[in-house]
Scaffold this motif. Structure first.
Motif, PDB file in Angstrom:
ATOM      1  N   ARG A 103      45.042 -90.171  48.330  1.00  0.00           N
ATOM      2  CA  ARG A 103      44.019 -89.151  48.556  1.00  0.00           C
ATOM      3  C   ARG A 103      44.441 -87.831  47.908  1.00  0.00           C
ATOM      4  O   ARG A 103      43.634 -87.143  47.286  1.00  0.00           O
ATOM      5  CB  ARG A 103      43.785 -88.978  50.061  1.00  0.00           C
ATOM      6  N   CYS A 104      45.703 -87.496  48.013  1.00  0.00           N
ATOM      7  CA  CYS A 104      46.246 -86.294  47.370  1.00  0.00           C
ATOM      8  C   CYS A 104      46.094 -86.385  45.850  1.00  0.00           C
ATOM      9  O   CYS A 104      45.687 -85.428  45.195  1.00  0.00           O
ATOM     10  CB  CYS A 104      47.711 -86.131  47.748  1.00  0.00           C
ATOM     11  N   LEU A 105      46.391 -87.553  45.293  1.00  0.00           N
ATOM     12  CA  LEU A 105      46.255 -87.763  43.859  1.00  0.00           C
ATOM     13  C   LEU A 105      44.801 -87.619  43.413  1.00  0.00           C
ATOM     14  O   LEU A 105      44.512 -86.985  42.398  1.00  0.00           O
ATOM     15  CB  LEU A 105      46.794 -89.146  43.477  1.00  0.00           C
ATOM     16  N   ARG A 106      43.871 -88.188  44.176  1.00  0.00           N
ATOM     17  CA  ARG A 106      42.443 -88.090  43.830  1.00  0.00           C
ATOM     18  C   ARG A 106      41.931 -86.663  43.881  1.00  0.00           C
ATOM     19  O   ARG A 106      41.010 -86.314  43.148  1.00  0.00           O
ATOM     20  CB  ARG A 106      41.616 -88.984  44.747  1.00  0.00           C
ATOM     21  N   THR A 107      42.483 -85.830  44.762  1.00  0.00           N
ATOM     22  CA  THR A 107      42.026 -84.435  44.817  1.00  0.00           C
ATOM     23  C   THR A 107      42.585 -83.616  43.663  1.00  0.00           C
ATOM     24  O   THR A 107      41.996 -82.610  43.288  1.00  0.00           O
ATOM     25  CB  THR A 107      42.428 -83.754  46.143  1.00  0.00           C
ATOM     26  N   MET A 108      43.693 -84.053  43.072  1.00  0.00           N
ATOM     27  CA  MET A 108      44.316 -83.295  41.995  1.00  0.00           C
ATOM     28  C   MET A 108      43.797 -83.676  40.613  1.00  0.00           C
ATOM     29  O   MET A 108      43.729 -82.836  39.728  1.00  0.00           O
ATOM     30  CB  MET A 108      45.832 -83.477  42.049  1.00  0.00           C
ATOM     31  N   GLN A 109      43.463 -84.949  40.411  1.00  0.00           N
ATOM     32  CA  GLN A 109      43.053 -85.380  39.075  1.00  0.00           C
ATOM     33  C   GLN A 109      42.121 -86.574  39.145  1.00  0.00           C
ATOM     34  O   GLN A 109      42.089 -87.290  40.129  1.00  0.00           O
ATOM     35  CB  GLN A 109      44.268 -85.724  38.219  1.00  0.00           C
ATOM     36  N   ASP A 110      41.381 -86.760  38.043  1.00  0.00           N
ATOM     37  CA  ASP A 110      40.585 -87.968  37.837  1.00  0.00           C
ATOM     38  C   ASP A 110      41.448 -88.904  36.991  1.00  0.00           C
ATOM     39  O   ASP A 110      41.579 -88.704  35.784  1.00  0.00           O
ATOM     40  CB  ASP A 110      39.275 -87.650  37.106  1.00  0.00           C
ATOM     41  N   THR A 111      42.038 -89.892  37.607  1.00  0.00           N
ATOM     42  CA  THR A 111      42.968 -90.789  36.931  1.00  0.00           C
ATOM     43  C   THR A 111      42.212 -91.760  36.033  1.00  0.00           C
ATOM     44  O   THR A 111      41.249 -92.380  36.461  1.00  0.00           O
ATOM     45  CB  THR A 111      43.806 -91.567  37.955  1.00  0.00           C
ATOM     46  N   VAL A 112      42.675 -91.892  34.776  1.00  0.00           N
ATOM     47  CA  VAL A 112      42.031 -92.811  33.846  1.00  0.00           C
ATOM     48  C   VAL A 112      42.992 -93.890  33.344  1.00  0.00           C
ATOM     49  O   VAL A 112      42.551 -94.882  32.776  1.00  0.00           O
ATOM     50  CB  VAL A 112      41.404 -92.073  32.638  1.00  0.00           C
ATOM     51  N   PHE A 113      44.311 -93.707  33.535  1.00  0.00           N
ATOM     52  CA  PHE A 113      45.272 -94.693  33.045  1.00  0.00           C
ATOM     53  C   PHE A 113      46.510 -94.652  33.932  1.00  0.00           C
ATOM     54  O   PHE A 113      46.963 -93.573  34.329  1.00  0.00           O
ATOM     55  CB  PHE A 113      45.657 -94.386  31.586  1.00  0.00           C
TER      56      PHE A 113
END
Length: 135
Positions: A40-50
């Motif tokens: 959830r922390c990762l999703r709030t910081m960036q839109d991951t594409v790879f």
């Protein structure tokens, strides 16, 4: 390859972040990062594409950190990028050249380019007198 991952994506603009940036997040602890709270922390910081797994050298650096993620950012509208998507991807690829293969770097660049163009359909590469060539 190790057990820890690297996440490539574009930073999310919001109350905390005000500038567009290519964001590379390195896991430092697999249990904390892959938990629901870490994701959830990762999703709030960036839109991951790879996503990819870290090499042994990258993993050794991560184990010495006291945070669950370490971030590396290339700010899109600042020097030396100056709003150039191709220059941004080239600088990122150059930073990864000692750790991963050229084909992997090309697939990362292609995924980042596609995600950027999807979110910025009217984007045109700026004209510049300065040319960077790292080869």
């Amino acid at each position: 390859m190790g057990n820890l991952k690297v996440y490539y994506g574009w930073s999310r603009i919001g109350n905390v972040r005000k500038k567009r940036a290519l964001s590379v997040m390195f896991e430092n602890d697999a249990q904390g990062c892959r938990s629901e709270r870490g994701q959830r922390c990762l999703r709030t910081m960036q839109d991951t594409v790879f996503e990819r797994y870290q090499t042994k050298d990258e993993e050794q650096d991560g184990k010495q950190q006291n945070r669950i993620f370490t971030e590396y950012s290339l700010f899109f509208d600042e020097k030396p990028i100056n709003g150039s998507l191709e220059r941004c991807l080239l600088v990122n690829s150059e930073a990864d050249k000692n750790h991963i293969s050229k084909t992997m770097r090309e697939s990362i660049s292609e995924a980042l380019r596609n995600a950027f163009m999807l979110n910025n359909p009217g984007y045109k590469e700026p004209r510049s007198q300065l040319e960077l060539n790292f080869e």
